[in-house]
Design an enzyme around this catalytic site. Sequence first.
Site, PDB file in Angstrom:
ATOM      1  N   HIS A 132      -9.998   4.690 -10.794  1.00 11.97           N
ATOM      2  CA  HIS A 132     -10.479   5.978 -10.275  1.00 11.97           C
ATOM      3  C   HIS A 132      -9.475   7.109 -10.460  1.00 11.97           C
ATOM      4  O   HIS A 132      -9.778   8.258 -10.178  1.00 11.97           O
ATOM      5  CB  HIS A 132     -10.846   5.836  -8.789  1.00 11.97           C
ATOM      6  CG  HIS A 132     -12.065   4.998  -8.591  1.00 11.97           C
ATOM      7  ND1 HIS A 132     -13.302   5.517  -8.314  1.00 11.97           N
ATOM      8  CD2 HIS A 132     -12.258   3.656  -8.674  1.00 11.97           C
ATOM      9  CE1 HIS A 132     -14.192   4.553  -8.218  1.00 11.97           C
ATOM     10  NE2 HIS A 132     -13.578   3.406  -8.433  1.00 11.97           N
ATOM     11  N   TYR A 186       0.824  -1.215   0.000  1.00 13.74           N
ATOM     12  CA  TYR A 186       0.000   0.000   0.000  1.00 13.74           C
ATOM     13  C   TYR A 186       0.859   1.265   0.000  1.00 13.74           C
ATOM     14  O   TYR A 186       0.837   2.051  -0.939  1.00 13.74           O
ATOM     15  CB  TYR A 186      -0.951  -0.027   1.196  1.00 13.74           C
ATOM     16  CG  TYR A 186      -1.848   1.191   1.266  1.00 13.74           C
ATOM     17  CD1 TYR A 186      -2.933   1.328   0.398  1.00 13.74           C
ATOM     18  CD2 TYR A 186      -1.612   2.216   2.185  1.00 13.74           C
ATOM     19  CE1 TYR A 186      -3.751   2.454   0.434  1.00 13.74           C
ATOM     20  CE2 TYR A 186      -2.424   3.346   2.232  1.00 13.74           C
ATOM     21  CZ  TYR A 186      -3.489   3.461   1.360  1.00 13.74           C
ATOM     22  OH  TYR A 186      -4.284   4.577   1.394  1.00 13.74           O
ATOM     23  N   ASP A 200      -6.054  15.114 -11.216  1.00 17.20           N
ATOM     24  CA  ASP A 200      -7.052  14.367 -10.458  1.00 17.20           C
ATOM     25  C   ASP A 200      -7.858  13.512 -11.423  1.00 17.20           C
ATOM     26  O   ASP A 200      -8.288  14.015 -12.468  1.00 17.20           O
ATOM     27  CB  ASP A 200      -8.007  15.367  -9.757  1.00 17.20           C
ATOM     28  CG  ASP A 200      -8.518  14.841  -8.428  1.00 17.20           C
ATOM     29  OD1 ASP A 200      -8.491  13.618  -8.239  1.00 17.20           O
ATOM     30  OD2 ASP A 200      -8.938  15.660  -7.586  1.00 17.20           O
TER      31      ASP A 200
HETATM   32  P1  ADQ Z   1      -9.908  11.188  -3.930  1.00 18.25           P
HETATM   33  O1  ADQ Z   1      -8.502  11.440  -4.332  1.00 18.25           O
HETATM   34  O2  ADQ Z   1     -10.135  10.744  -2.560  1.00 18.25           O
HETATM   35  O3  ADQ Z   1     -10.595  10.133  -4.913  1.00 18.25           O
HETATM   36  P2  ADQ Z   1     -12.152  13.152  -4.423  1.00 18.25           P
HETATM   37  O4  ADQ Z   1     -12.762  12.692  -5.692  1.00 18.25           O
HETATM   38  O5  ADQ Z   1     -12.100  14.624  -4.280  1.00 18.25           O
HETATM   39  O6  ADQ Z   1     -10.665  12.603  -4.240  1.00 18.25           O
HETATM   40  O7  ADQ Z   1     -12.975  12.581  -3.215  1.00 18.25           O
HETATM   41  C1  ADQ Z   1     -12.753  12.962  -1.890  1.00 18.25           C
HETATM   42  C2  ADQ Z   1     -13.935  12.567  -1.031  1.00 18.25           C
HETATM   43  O8  ADQ Z   1     -13.581  12.721   0.341  1.00 18.25           O
HETATM   44  C3  ADQ Z   1     -15.143  13.440  -1.287  1.00 18.25           C
HETATM   45  O9  ADQ Z   1     -16.303  12.652  -1.242  1.00 18.25           O
HETATM   46  C4  ADQ Z   1     -15.109  14.451  -0.127  1.00 18.25           C
HETATM   47  O10 ADQ Z   1     -16.360  14.909   0.272  1.00 18.25           O
HETATM   48  C5  ADQ Z   1     -14.450  13.643   0.985  1.00 18.25           C
HETATM   49  N1  ADQ Z   1     -13.662  14.517   1.865  1.00 18.25           N
HETATM   50  C6  ADQ Z   1     -12.542  15.178   1.560  1.00 18.25           C
HETATM   51  N2  ADQ Z   1     -12.109  15.908   2.614  1.00 18.25           N
HETATM   52  C7  ADQ Z   1     -12.982  15.704   3.601  1.00 18.25           C
HETATM   53  C8  ADQ Z   1     -13.084  16.180   4.966  1.00 18.25           C
HETATM   54  N3  ADQ Z   1     -12.189  17.002   5.511  1.00 18.25           N
HETATM   55  N4  ADQ Z   1     -14.120  15.739   5.690  1.00 18.25           N
HETATM   56  C9  ADQ Z   1     -15.024  14.905   5.154  1.00 18.25           C
HETATM   57  N5  ADQ Z   1     -14.986  14.442   3.904  1.00 18.25           N
HETATM   58  C10 ADQ Z   1     -13.981  14.826   3.139  1.00 18.25           C
HETATM   59  C11 ADQ Z   1     -10.151   9.268  -5.979  1.00 18.25           C
HETATM   60  C12 ADQ Z   1      -9.523   9.983  -7.162  1.00 18.25           C
HETATM   61  C13 ADQ Z   1     -10.456  11.061  -7.665  1.00 18.25           C
HETATM   62  C14 ADQ Z   1     -11.819  10.456  -8.016  1.00 18.25           C
HETATM   63  C15 ADQ Z   1     -12.337   9.597  -6.887  1.00 18.25           C
HETATM   64  C16 ADQ Z   1     -13.571   8.819  -7.285  1.00 18.25           C
HETATM   65  O11 ADQ Z   1      -8.263  10.536  -6.804  1.00 18.25           O
HETATM   66  O12 ADQ Z   1      -9.920  11.691  -8.811  1.00 18.25           O
HETATM   67  O13 ADQ Z   1     -12.740  11.513  -8.219  1.00 18.25           O
HETATM   68  O14 ADQ Z   1     -11.359   8.657  -6.450  1.00 18.25           O
HETATM   69  O15 ADQ Z   1     -13.346   8.051  -8.399  1.00 18.25           O
END
Ligand code: ADQ
Length: 729
Positions: free
Chosen positions: A161, A83, A368
Amino acid sequence: MPRMILASNRLPVTINIDAENGRQILTHSIGGLVAGLKPLQENSDALWVGCPGVTPNEGTRRKLSERNLVPVDVDAEEYRQYYDGYANSAIWPLFHYLTELSSFSSEQFVAYRNVNLRFAEVIAQLARPGDTVWVHDYHLMLLPRMLRKMSLDVSIGFFLHIPFPADETFRILPHRVEILRGLLGADLIGMHTYEYTDHYLRSVRRVLGIEARQGKIQMRSHSARVEAHPLGIDVRAMGNNSRSPEAESYLTQMKRTVGDRQVMLGVDRLDYTKGLLLKLRAVKRLFERSPRWADRMLYIQLAVPTREGVDAYQNLKREVEQRVSEINGVYGSPIRSPINYLYQTVGPAQLGALYRLADVCFVSPIRDGLNLVAKEYVACREDGGGVLVLSEFAGAVSELGEALRVNPWDIEGTARQLERALDMGFGERNERMSPMRSRMIQNDVHVWVKRFIASLGNPDEPVSRVPPMVQSSVLAETLSGEFSVAGKALLMLDYDGSLREFVNRFEDAEPSENIIELLTQMGSLDGVRVFINSGRDHRNLDKWFGEYPVDMIAEHGAWIRTRENPEWNTLGELQTSWKPDVAEILRNYEERTPGTRVEDKETALVWHYREADEEMGNWQAMELTSLLETSLRNEPVEVLHGNRVVEVRQQGNTKAKAYDHVVERFGPFDFALATGDDRTDEDLFNHVKNEIYTVKIGPGSSAANVALSSPSALRDLLWAMLQQKKSLR
Ligand code: ADQ
């Protein structure tokens, strides 16, 4: 009953140890993947296989099993190598184009392979014939092939993702062959954008030497298809969370504290790909340019802790905190700071309230896969207010075209867009937000799951899907290679709404000089046949294109004229006995509705209402369509409600039939492309399935492979293909 088995690195819950009593407790995992898949698993009997954080005791195992969660036990050191190591120190940075942060170790790759194998073994024990296994993300890229080799009689889907990088970058990966082959074990490989699927196929070609046809790679055991399916969010749940009594109370409290200041919000995992340091530089630049904002705006930045075991993440936290305090030191006062930085996770109600509070949501990753925060913000803005400022390097940008776009590296430009967002009035905010919100509703996470599973289960079934919108330059890169080397090529081009923009009066849509030049040059290339495949009257097409080196199909496949012979021939028997009655009905509507006109074609009659008052025209069109459908039930005709037209045409003439005729007479072709924008083109797209390239012009659902935004994007594509073919001669 066949079931769905989801596999991802993490389960949607993580086991933590209570510091006081040492007991195991379950907490919700945070992150994009979990947010996307939780609704699917919670509302079905799907099983979810993944790592729970620590080895569960008996009690925890029972709790997991009650929720259909199946833990994969992995030794702690092996997990770390897999990981923190291979997944997050090799694949994650490289796939986000951060080559300098990537490190590769064979030992870590062995751990990666072993953990993938552990997943395969657990799934093999659960799977029953007919089940679907849906594997998620970059931690498990070897798993599809491992499952395939076990001959389990299951369908295998994979979804990535994160971005799939361009082949030039991907080729750096020392274990590139294994990774590419790993994915090819799946029946369907999904990615967020068309660009990523294109990158994957190029790498397959370059590294493995395997050619794909129409996104399909044929192997001895099966064929693997690669498709773009941008993930949606659970719009309803987001709305409920942001309107719950708990959220309302947060909102009231926060509004009181914020006072008359505007709020700008950032919500990110504390990951170097999310561009936090660049965001802070842009905010600082905003204050330098216009110091008034330091007083009139509050920037709330949430950062959720993540991957603390990976070296590259440890310094980031310190640096972000340092920058925040520097800016607050310069622009704050003892009682007011312009930045409120919180290193914490917030619950769904509080997050929903923050989205509702924020005048501006600032999402600026340097790279992203998609970005769910941008979509969540849009989903929560039921009031139609708020401005989304979005990085052009987030995959979500292709669906959120009305956002203010920024290049995160351009600090000055970003600061300017932030200021523009803060200054924007409600009218423009609403104009931008409303269409994005409708799109989020139409393509929510449930639709996403349905589309992916439908495509996995019935590859040949036409499914209602929204093809990915691509840039003409990207599509030109994909098509030009094959087009350039094709000995015989066919271009089937719809005219109105595809090659040429709509105009108010249909007779005014004459081809521009640019179109004529394009068609003439294209049609003069050796081995290239250009068909204008239009619903227009054949006399009209003759007038506009008769003297150029193109072939024509008129009235949706009723007539054909080839460039060798200026005579028009019908493609079937003409039946026009229904016309006088229909003409009478249409004339009646023409008289009743100002700004509408009837067009008389040989095999069709059309009522045009583009120039009518919008509401009145729509209303009359619905009424007319239903009247015609009822009264013509027994006639050999079809009634079509198209793009501001209602058309009655002779049955049996379709663009699909015309295509078959062309292929039989002039084919086979080494390369074929069909384009179109309305229902009559869908006949053709559904008919050819994936045998040829199909491009829908404009937004909306379609059976085409991809979409281009407008006729001018199509012309750009054709010009680029033309130049490429010419340059190779
Ligand atoms: P992530 O890199 O995790 O996902 P993102 O798509 O922005 O990025 O998702 C983050 C999630 O975490 C969102 O649902 C957000 O609401 C939640 N989150 C973030 N900060 C938070 C906080 N402080 N408190 C509570 N919740 C929080 C990966 C890929 C992305 C892709 C997703 C889905 O890197 O590009 O969009 O998977 O496929």
